[in-house]
Design an enzyme around this catalytic site. Structure first.
Site, PDB file in Angstrom:
ATOM      1  N   GLU A 115     -37.784   2.452   9.153  1.00 36.62           N
ATOM      2  CA  GLU A 115     -37.817   1.898  10.334  1.00 36.62           C
ATOM      3  C   GLU A 115     -39.370   1.688  10.935  1.00 36.62           C
ATOM      4  O   GLU A 115     -40.095   2.642  10.817  1.00 36.62           O
ATOM      5  CB  GLU A 115     -36.825   2.815  11.447  1.00 36.62           C
ATOM      6  CG  GLU A 115     -36.994   2.329  12.629  1.00 36.62           C
ATOM      7  CD  GLU A 115     -36.052   3.286  13.521  1.00 36.62           C
ATOM      8  OE1 GLU A 115     -35.421   3.014  14.507  1.00 36.62           O
ATOM      9  OE2 GLU A 115     -36.118   4.490  13.351  1.00 36.62           O
ATOM     10  N   CYS A 169     -32.092   5.530  11.476  1.00 42.04           N
ATOM     11  CA  CYS A 169     -32.494   6.627  12.198  1.00 42.04           C
ATOM     12  C   CYS A 169     -31.586   7.690  12.501  1.00 42.04           C
ATOM     13  O   CYS A 169     -30.807   8.160  11.923  1.00 42.04           O
ATOM     14  CB  CYS A 169     -33.354   5.812  13.603  1.00 42.04           C
ATOM     15  SG  CYS A 169     -34.188   7.342  14.325  1.00 42.04           S
ATOM     16  N   LYS A 227     -28.760  -2.067  14.265  1.00 47.78           N
ATOM     17  CA  LYS A 227     -28.282  -0.764  14.635  1.00 47.78           C
ATOM     18  C   LYS A 227     -27.483  -0.754  15.737  1.00 47.78           C
ATOM     19  O   LYS A 227     -27.351  -1.460  16.729  1.00 47.78           O
ATOM     20  CB  LYS A 227     -29.741  -0.033  15.053  1.00 47.78           C
ATOM     21  CG  LYS A 227     -29.537   1.418  15.417  1.00 47.78           C
ATOM     22  CD  LYS A 227     -30.789   2.291  15.599  1.00 47.78           C
ATOM     23  CE  LYS A 227     -30.775   3.506  15.955  1.00 47.78           C
ATOM     24  NZ  LYS A 227     -31.859   4.231  16.372  1.00 47.78           N
TER      25      LYS A 227
END
Length: 587
Positions: free
Chosen positions: A294, A462, A377
């Site tokens: 990321e 994440c 995401k």
């Protein structure tokens, strides 16, 4: 003043000592310290406070917040760093945010104390199930941005961790408090002596109850350790159906440039660094998949559209370099980027900036240098990727305004090129100044291969990896899990190890390997038993590469993937009804 008098009093000293026992021993049990012995006595602080103030509801609430703040301070001290660096808040705003989040996001402590005390005052007997039921309820039904469940600490034991295949971290939390409360009961010699007396020929009702309690604890230990050992042996002996050679590139990309550095120069250095790291690692032999983390190349996208060009986030040199890497080595390349679109209902002939949605996205480039499937995401991080209220964006210029993704699709990847390159000149970063993405593909046109999908992986960005209920929503049978993350916002702290450990149980719940790629450490490979391969972590705040062969475990829908938290709900329901019946009969 009242708080100060309390803290210097004997009562205050004992209370703070109890908070410290739970916070410190929990921290020592967890990554990266990993002293699992302490986990069994960590809840003692909670037990002592509950016993001292049983039935005093107001005091229990205050003490619950005392546990919350100290636990947060010891275990999540890096959140202050996040609010100042990631969120961009000044210290006078970061401090109240830290304290406020400690209270709001650790409601499990006051809820636990209240529920435990409520049940104990009505049952009026020693029942370890009360402690077990209370922590399970508190962890289930209270908000936690970083869900550090006590069960995650228990999972440092590889045998006990295997039970997560059925009940995730929740069941391990219940198990911990059941055993720990029994140990707490035995903390005094008199209690131990009373247990010894149960073996004497006195068949009193009290002795039978104590003996029944001992038998129950032994049974629970046998079930958890026995089932864990069985699952460990079962899955350790499973033969993989394939192996994929995977390279993680940790580029240590910059986060921002508030220190006066030249952004253009730093990005050029980053692109050169990534290019050289990949070429150096793959000079002798290529891999099946390269994974960039990321924010590995922040601020840009390879998605060429009218919207991304209008926002000035499309950068043709970024796309050219990604195409060069995948074509030069004939492999799949998975990387993170920005992306943007406009909802269909707001699309018109004129682009209105307020209508544009921005995404934290990751995308795969095929061995032919073609941009393929992407994943946006879904679970966004508060104070980093969005603010709970619109007016709060004015307080922090660093916080992004991202929209959540809507699709939970696996990412297919392709068969790699097995023939060596015979081009006269290999391309590198400096060639992107003169070559467009199409020119790069044309340069390698004689080496393009038939695109054949050979598998898929489950993409997580994440924070998403630590949310078990969310991850199980993905459909299909992935070969492995890929988690790309950027923990650089938290500095050289324990956060990166904690983040990984909180997500490690997804490997057991899915019985799939996890490829964890970070921007600045710690990157690691974890197998389907939750073991970190070779215990090899990349160092924090540095550039690094790590390469392993990832086993593709045969597809099997585990109990947790099929039924989620069913066992935990059943446990709470059965125990809750049992307590209700017991209290009615004995009232």
């Amino acid at each position: 003043m009242k708080l100060a008098r309390f803290l210097i009093s004997r009562e205050g000293f004992i209370s703070v000592l109890c908070y410290t026992v739970t916070a410190t021993f929990s921290f020592l049990s967890f990554a990266p310290v990993n002293l699992p012995f302490f986990v069994w006595i960590a809840p003692f602080g909670l037990f002592i406070i509950e016993k001292r103030y049983r039935g005093e509801w107001k005091k229990l609430i205050y003490h619950g917040f005392g546990f919350a703040i100290l636990f947060y301070l010891v275990s999540f001290h890096w959140i202050y760093h996040m609010t100042t660096v990631f969120g961009g808040f000044d210290w006078y705003l970061a401090v109240p945010i830290f304290i406020g989040s400690a209270i709001l996001l650790n409601f499990k402590f006051p809820v636990y104390l209240l529920l435990f005390s409520f049940l104990a005052t009505r049952v009026k007997r020693f029942f370890p199930l009360i402690a077990s039921f209370s922590i399970l309820f508190a962890e289930f039904f209270t908000p936690q941005v970083f869900p550090w469940y006590f069960g995650n600490v228990v999972a440092e034991n590889h045998i006990l961790a295997q039970n997560a295949e059925y009940m995730s971290a929740y069941g391990l939390s219940a198990f911990l408090f059941f055993v720990s409360y029994f140990l707490f009961y035995l903390r005094k010699p008199k209690q131990i002596l009373s247990l010894v007396k149960t073996y004497l020929p006195k068949h009193t009702l009290a002795n039978r109850r104590v003996l029944g309690g001992i038998f129950t604890v032994i049974l629970v230990l046998v079930v958890f350790f026995g089932n864990g050992y069985y699952l460990y042996q079962k899955w350790e002996n499973v033969k993989p159906i394939a192996e994929r050679d995977v390279l993680i590139v940790q580029p240590d990309a910059p986060l921002e440039f508030r220190d006066g550095r030249n952004p253009a120069e730093e990005i050029r250095k980053l692109m050169t660094r990534i290019d050289q790291m990949v070429e150096s690692e793959l000079k002798e032999k290529s891999v099946d998949l390269i994974v960039l983390p990321e924010s590995g190349i922040p601020f840009f996208t390879t998605h060429d559209s009218e919207i991304t060009r209008a926002m000035r986030i499309y950068w043709h040199q970024f796309e050219s370099l990604m195409a060069i890497i995948s074509l030069r080595h004939g492999t799949n390349l998975y990387f993170n980027e920005l992306d943007a679109d406009i909802p269909k209902e707001k699309q018109s002939n004129r682009i209105v900036r307020n209508d544009i949605r921005t995404y934290n996205s990751s995308v795969l480039m095929s061995p032919n240098g073609e941009r393929k499937n992407s994943y946006q995401k879904v679970f966004l991080l508060i104070f980093g990727e969005y603010m709970p209220f619109e007016w709060m964006y004015a307080l922090s210029g660093q916080t992004g305004q991202f929209a959540p993704g809507t699709k939970l699709d696996l990412i297919p990847y392709y068969e790699v090129r097995n023939t060596p390159n015979v081009v006269k000149k290999e391309l590198h970063w400096e060639d992107t100044f003169s070559l467009s993405p199409d020119s790069v593909r044309n340069h390698y046109k004689d080496h393009q291969i038939k695109e054949t999908v050979i598998g898929s992986f489950l993409p997580l960005i994440c924070y998403e990896v630590i949310i078990s209920e969310f991850v199980r929503k993905f459909q299909g049978d992935p070969d492995f899990i890929v988690n790309v993350t950027n923990d650089k916002w938290y500095g050289n702290s324990v956060e990166s190890f904690q983040h990984h450990t909180l997500g490690r149980l997804r490997a057991i719940e899915f019985r799939k390997w996890i490829v964890r790629s970070t921007n600045s450490g710690t990157s690691v490979f974890t197998d389907h038993l939750g073991r970190n391969i070779d215990n090899e972590f990349t160092p924090i705040e540095s550039t690094a590469t790590i390469r392993k062969k990832v086993s593709v475990i045969p597809g099997e829908m585990t109990f947790y993937r099929l039924y989620g938290n069913l066992l935990s709900y059943l446990f709470m329901g059965i125990v809750g009804i049992s307590f209700l019946v017991y209290v009615k009969r004995n009232s």
